[in-house]
Write an enzyme that holds these catalytic residues in place. Sequence first.
Site: not given
Ligand code: CTP
Length: 404
Positions: A209, A278, A288, A323, A337, A341
């Site tokens: 990303n 995710d 490859k 975050f 969240k 969490k």
């Molecule tokens: N995070 C994590 N592990 C993951 C996904 C996210 O530890 N697999 C943590 C990120 O570092 C951040 C928080 O969770 O502190 C929220 O991440 P975000 O991408 O905003 O949310 P998600 O929980 O992944 O949900 P969504 O993508 O559906 O918004």
Amino acid sequence: MLKGKHIVVGVTGGVAAYKACELVSRLSKQQATVEVMMTEAATSFVKPETFQALSRNQVVTGLFQSVKYWEIEHISLAQKTDAVIIAPATANIIGKIANGIADDFLSTMVMASTVPVVLAPAMNTQMYENPIFQRNMEVLKSHGYHFVDPCEGLLACGDIGKGKMAEPATLEDYLINLLIPKQDLAGYRILVTAGPTREEIDPVRYITNYSSGKMGYALAEMAKKRGAQVTLVTGPCQIPVPKVDEVVSVLSTKEMLQAVMSRYEEQDAVVKAAAVADYRPADRAAQKIKKQDDETISLALVKNPDILWELGKIKKDQVLVGFAAETENLVKHATSKIKHKNLDLIVANDLTLPGVGFDHDTNQVTLLFPDGRSQQIPMEEKTKIADSILNEVVHLLRQKHARK
Ligand code: CTP
């Protein structure tokens, strides 16, 4: 507090030059070594003798006094200094520095300097709001120059508006915070995650990303400055790594999970600024992947562990900060969240706003707490946003430790 510090005060040509006298006097009373450098225009407002008396040092004025003087004094001044502050800083000096023009002693010294430079703009409101001036200011901010915003009030030109130089006491406080960061995180261990994760598809391709790591690196750097013992777990980033106690470089989410989990027990706080993938490809191809005849192909993805959720599940006394990067329903999504969490604080980013989130030097965030409290932090450089987040981390740590 500034005893032993060496500060150069640059004074440029504006009515607020008289306020620089109070600044110099305050810094001298703090027993800092102060050297004043005036542009030629500044000498029309205040006499060098005034600064000489207040700083008890010779004042450098205007253009280069001689080549020899320039070569020796100017470079050595730039190197022995702890900070440079230009107050007042006119649109002219800001424009010159932003565009690499070094045509007098002050602008040349700033260019040769590697120490923090603080600028206290003072000018008429229209000049301050002029897009060219604003652009120059943004350029300098992106290069790490510090700005102490002017305040609103009656200006020398008779207008009422923004452009009045910040008060000398404010500038003095700014220098103290800059040169002597508070040590309110001393004795605490903080782990910060930063940057993106990278999920390999095959030996030459991956999913990732736009995260640059700037927010996480700023948090790690500021936590270290405030006395914490800092571990930085970082995904692949292209920016300089801050000097902290331990840096652990990882690529994938699974590697990040392992790095964080194995250090979790000993931490007082974990701040998860990383943008974690995710999902990851179900299978990483050993070779490859070759182009197919089909017009479309599909990539099967499997869910990655949610590191923060795992941390929340086994949390003991740690302060857990997450975050939330959102493009819609910021507060609703971020709040859910917090609960899901088991967080003590979430830093919510609205990614639709200009200058916010991934890869910017600035950010604008909303801090949300489990009890429903919220706090807006306006658009600022990421180091300042990091400081505001850490202020809350300090409160949370004190609350937890007081309960022990
Ligand atoms: N995070 C994590 N592990 C993951 C996904 C996210 O530890 N697999 C943590 C990120 O570092 C951040 C928080 O969770 O502190 C929220 O991440 P975000 O991408 O905003 O949310 P998600 O929980 O992944 O949900 P969504 O993508 O559906 O918004």
